[in-house]
Design a protein around this motif. Structure first.
Motif, mmCIF file in Angstrom:
data_model
loop_
_atom_site.group_PDB
_atom_site.id
_atom_site.type_symbol
_atom_site.label_atom_id
_atom_site.label_comp_id
_atom_site.label_asym_id
_atom_site.label_seq_id
_atom_site.Cartn_x
_atom_site.Cartn_y
_atom_site.Cartn_z
ATOM 1 N N ARG A 112 11.901 11.804 1.434
ATOM 2 C CA ARG A 112 11.389 12.362 0.186
ATOM 3 C C ARG A 112 10.634 13.665 0.431
ATOM 4 O O ARG A 112 10.607 14.562 -0.402
ATOM 5 N N PHE A 113 9.978 13.732 1.597
ATOM 6 C CA PHE A 113 9.246 14.957 1.933
ATOM 7 C C PHE A 113 10.100 15.934 2.738
ATOM 8 O O PHE A 113 9.583 16.840 3.389
ATOM 9 N N LEU B 30 2.352 9.355 -6.386
ATOM 10 C CA LEU B 30 2.939 10.690 -6.315
ATOM 11 C C LEU B 30 3.669 11.042 -7.600
ATOM 12 O O LEU B 30 3.716 12.191 -8.021
ATOM 13 N N GLY C 171 11.084 1.605 3.913
ATOM 14 C CA GLY C 171 10.128 2.325 3.086
ATOM 15 C C GLY C 171 9.680 3.615 3.750
ATOM 16 O O GLY C 171 9.594 4.673 3.111
ATOM 17 N N LEU C 172 9.424 3.532 5.038
ATOM 18 C CA LEU C 172 8.966 4.683 5.814
ATOM 19 C C LEU C 172 10.041 5.774 5.828
ATOM 20 O O LEU C 172 9.755 6.969 5.640
ATOM 21 N N VAL D 68 0.028 8.712 1.205
ATOM 22 C CA VAL D 68 1.304 9.304 1.577
ATOM 23 C C VAL D 68 1.194 10.759 2.040
ATOM 24 O O VAL D 68 1.700 11.118 3.108
ATOM 25 N N ARG D 69 0.538 11.586 1.235
ATOM 26 C CA ARG D 69 0.470 13.009 1.576
ATOM 27 C C ARG D 69 -0.206 13.236 2.935
ATOM 28 O O ARG D 69 0.307 13.956 3.788
ATOM 29 N N ILE E 67 -0.376 4.904 6.082
ATOM 30 C CA ILE E 67 0.900 5.281 5.468
ATOM 31 C C ILE E 67 0.737 5.351 3.951
ATOM 32 O O ILE E 67 1.344 6.184 3.283
ATOM 33 N N LEU F 136 10.243 7.425 2.497
ATOM 34 C CA LEU F 136 9.083 8.289 2.297
ATOM 35 C C LEU F 136 9.276 9.636 3.009
ATOM 36 O O LEU F 136 9.046 10.705 2.431
ATOM 37 N N SER G 252 0.829 -1.196 0.000
ATOM 38 C CA SER G 252 0.000 0.000 0.000
ATOM 39 C C SER G 252 0.874 1.261 0.000
ATOM 40 O O SER G 252 0.577 2.237 -0.688
ATOM 41 N N MET G 253 1.968 1.209 0.745
ATOM 42 C CA MET G 253 2.878 2.361 0.790
ATOM 43 C C MET G 253 3.556 2.566 -0.568
ATOM 44 O O MET G 253 3.652 3.694 -1.062
ATOM 45 N N GLY H 8 1.169 4.036 -2.937
ATOM 46 C CA GLY H 8 0.952 5.442 -2.586
ATOM 47 C C GLY H 8 2.075 6.314 -3.128
ATOM 48 O O GLY H 8 1.843 7.405 -3.669
ATOM 49 N N LEU H 9 3.318 5.814 -2.999
ATOM 50 C CA LEU H 9 4.478 6.558 -3.515
ATOM 51 C C LEU H 9 4.430 6.631 -5.036
ATOM 52 O O LEU H 9 4.751 7.669 -5.636
#
Lengths: 386, 212
Positions: B22-23, A226, B15-16, B114-115, B111, B19, A218-219, A222-223
């Motif tokens: 990236r932000f 983007l 992954g977290l 994402v945004r 998660i 992520l 799912s992550m 989601g990425l």
């Protein structure tokens, strides 16, 4: 129905009972007492005759001790005549056999013989009165014979009753009351424990495996979204895949919740009940007054009961409000689930309530239900915490 | 923002971290169990902590307990707790710590959005409160007397406040003006007896009233 013991046979209809083998078996059972009785008298006489009196007195306990296994074996074998239920194995078998030996030597054998003598000899003498008392008038002798014949069925009942009662006494000494039942309950409790362990393992496997992977998926999706322009067809497809992944996660979470409650393990009954109540579509008032944790089987069973009861009332009761209370009263956990619905819950009807009662019986718990047509419904459950 | 991540599944942890970087956030430490989390926070003094609930050694609620311990030491440390399932019991425990300011409690599922997820972390780091909609849904079903005084609309607004939404975001969700939202919120504060002097804090207090 097949009777398994002489006492059960007594409740049959008279003709059926008198025609059955039970009176004869009981008579044979009691007559068996003549064998050790004669042997005992013979041994006693021999001891007295062969030795001096002090030595003879000394020999009595020795002979008794030596004869214990023999007497116990004899009593076990003949018990089958009046009691068809197999004797369970017990840990303190020797002590119990000694008890049977003392009881039978001191009392039962002699009572058996006296019982037989009175119940059988009485009618037989009456019947044979024309023969044994030729001097009496023939009318009286015939009347006595008739009375003797009429007494025979009574004798059958008396003999069977004593045979059955004696058998029950011997059984009570050889195997304690409810020892079989306790063992069955223990083995069922072990089975439930094994199921619980297995459920935990399944929950952990799903948590560490499928669930983690779905979250990662799912992550990633989601990425990916983007990086794709919002109006592209790829973005739409990825969006759909993302939606599917989230749906799968939600379904998996519900499934896992049904398998095992982690909150129950971590925080105990109060927290778990509040959380299950929070998911009920009917508003539930929760009042759990517990100090500390209860034994795991008690918690798991109580949680299962509350979950089932809430699921049932959501499905069938049409209630607008419900309440769950739990407290410990004198070493017993008392859980009550109340709802203001339409009532009429039937323990015989659905499988839900029967399932609850079955689950409770494993931990020695009880369920009582009040659910008049028109409501309200109150389910009360008591589980011993010891 | 400097962040410490605690998560025992390596795939998810990496992954977290990717992520968040990236932000534009910097992940100063990634750990796999509760004691390491406490140590990493002591060493790096991060702005925010993102932690899983179930972690080694016991695979029970170590992450949550570590979060509570960290908050007890430093009530200003922002903590976002993630879990495979959310329960109001845990939500209440988290929000009791440091008056619920700078606390987040979300399903791991979030998660993927994402945004929204990164925004939630930002709100927590800024002293806000974020509670998963799933917990909010559980709470709405509960019969609770002070909350029974709220109209269905006010309950809805309170639920959205608990999710950490701003007035503008609530207005958009409910298709009403911001002024209407402000009016609902004023009514909620009045009905829950929240004093006006604790102004900036009243949103958090309202959420707490909701959870207790």
């Amino acid at each position: 129905m097949l009777d398994r013991t002489a006492l059960e046979a007594l409740t049959q209809r008279p003709m059926t009972f008198l025609g059955s083998a039970w009176p004869w078996r009981s008579a044979a059972y009691l007559l068996g007492s003549a064998v050790p009785g004669v042997a005992a008298v013979a041994v006693a006489l021999a001891t007295v005759a062969l030795a001096t009196v002090p030595l003879g007195l000394l020999a009595v306990p020795v002979v008794l001790a030596l004869s214990v296994p023999l007497v116990a074996w004899f009593e076990r074998r003949r018990l089958r005549l009046v009691d068809g239920v197999p004797l369970p194995e017990v840990p303190d078998r020797r002590r119990r056999e000694a008890g049977v030996a003392i009881m039978t030597v001191l009392a039962l054998w002699w009572i058996d013989l006296i019982m037989l003598a009175f119940t059988v000899a009485g009618p037989v003498v009456l019947i044979l009165s024309p023969v044994v008392q030729p001097t009496t008038a023939w009318q009286i002798a015939t009347a006595a014979s008739v009375a003797g014949v009429l007494l025979l069925p009574v004798a059958a009942y008396t003999i069977t009753a004593w045979g059955g009662a004696r058998g029950a006494m011997v059984r009570a000494v050889l195997a304690p009351q409810g020892s079989e039942l306790a063992e069955v309950l223990r083995s069922r409790a072990r089975l439930v424990d094994a199921f619980e362990v297995e459920r935990r393992r399944i929950e952990r496997d799903l948590h560490d495996g499928a669930q983690q992977r779905l979250v990662s998926l799912s992550m990633t999706l989601g990425l990916a979204r983007l990086d794709l322009p919002d109006d592209s067809s790829a973005a739409q497809l990825v969006g759909r895949a993302h939606g599917e992944a989230k749906q799968a996660l939600a379904e998996l979470r519900e499934l896992i919740r049904g398998v095992h409650s982690q909150v129950l393990t971590d925080r105990g009954l109060g927290a778990a009940v509040r959380d299950v109540a929070g998911r009920s579509p009917v508003p539930v008032d929760v009042r759990v007054e517990l100090d500390g944790r209860l034994p795991a089987p008690v918690e798991v069973t109580a949680y299962y009961v509350v979950s089932e009861a809430l699921a049932n009332l959501a499905k069938h009761s049409r209630a607008t409000a419900a309440a769950v209370t739990a407290r410990v009263e004198g070493g017993t956990l008392v859980v009550e689930v109340y709802d203001d619905g339409v009532g009429g819950a039937d323990p015989g009807g659905g499988t839900g309530l029967t399932g609850l009662a079955d689950r409770l019986s494993v931990v020695g718990g009880r369920l009582s239900l009040s659910s008049p047509a028109g409501g309200p419904t109150l389910i009360r459950v008591e589980i011993p915490c010891g | 923002m400097r962040v410490v991540i605690a998560e025992d599944a390596v795939l998810l942890r990496e992954g977290l971290a990717g992520l968040l970087e990236r932000f534009g956030h910097s992940v100063v430490a990634q750990v796999g169990d509760a004691p390491a989390l406490v140590a990493a926070v002591g060493e790096h003094r991060p702005d925010a902590v993102v932690t899983d609930v179930r972690m080694p050694p016991g695979f029970a609620d170590e992450g949550l307990r570590a979060a509570l311990e960290l908050r007890a030491r430093d009530p200003h440390l922002a903590v976002l707790v993630l879990s495979q399932y959310v329960e109001q019991t845990y939500a209440a425990e988290l929000l009791e710590s440091g008056d619920g300011a700078g606390i987040g409690y979300l399903l791991k599922d979030r998660i993927g959005d994402v945004r929204e997820f990164v925004e939630a972390l930002d709100r927590v780091a800024g002293g806000g409160t974020v509670v998963d909609p799933e917990v909010v849904r559980q709470l709405l079903r509960r019969r609770r007397d002070p909350l029974a005084r709220l109209t269905p609309r006010e309950q809805q607004v309170l639920g959205l406040i608990a999710e950490g939404r701003t007035n503008a975001s609530i207005a958009k969700e409910l298709f009403v003006t911001e002024a209407a939202v402000a009016k609902h919120i004023a009514n909620i504060f009045a009905k829950l007896d929240l004093p006006p002097e604790s102004d900036g804090h009243r949103r958090v207090l309202a959420v707490l009233a909701y959870l207790r």
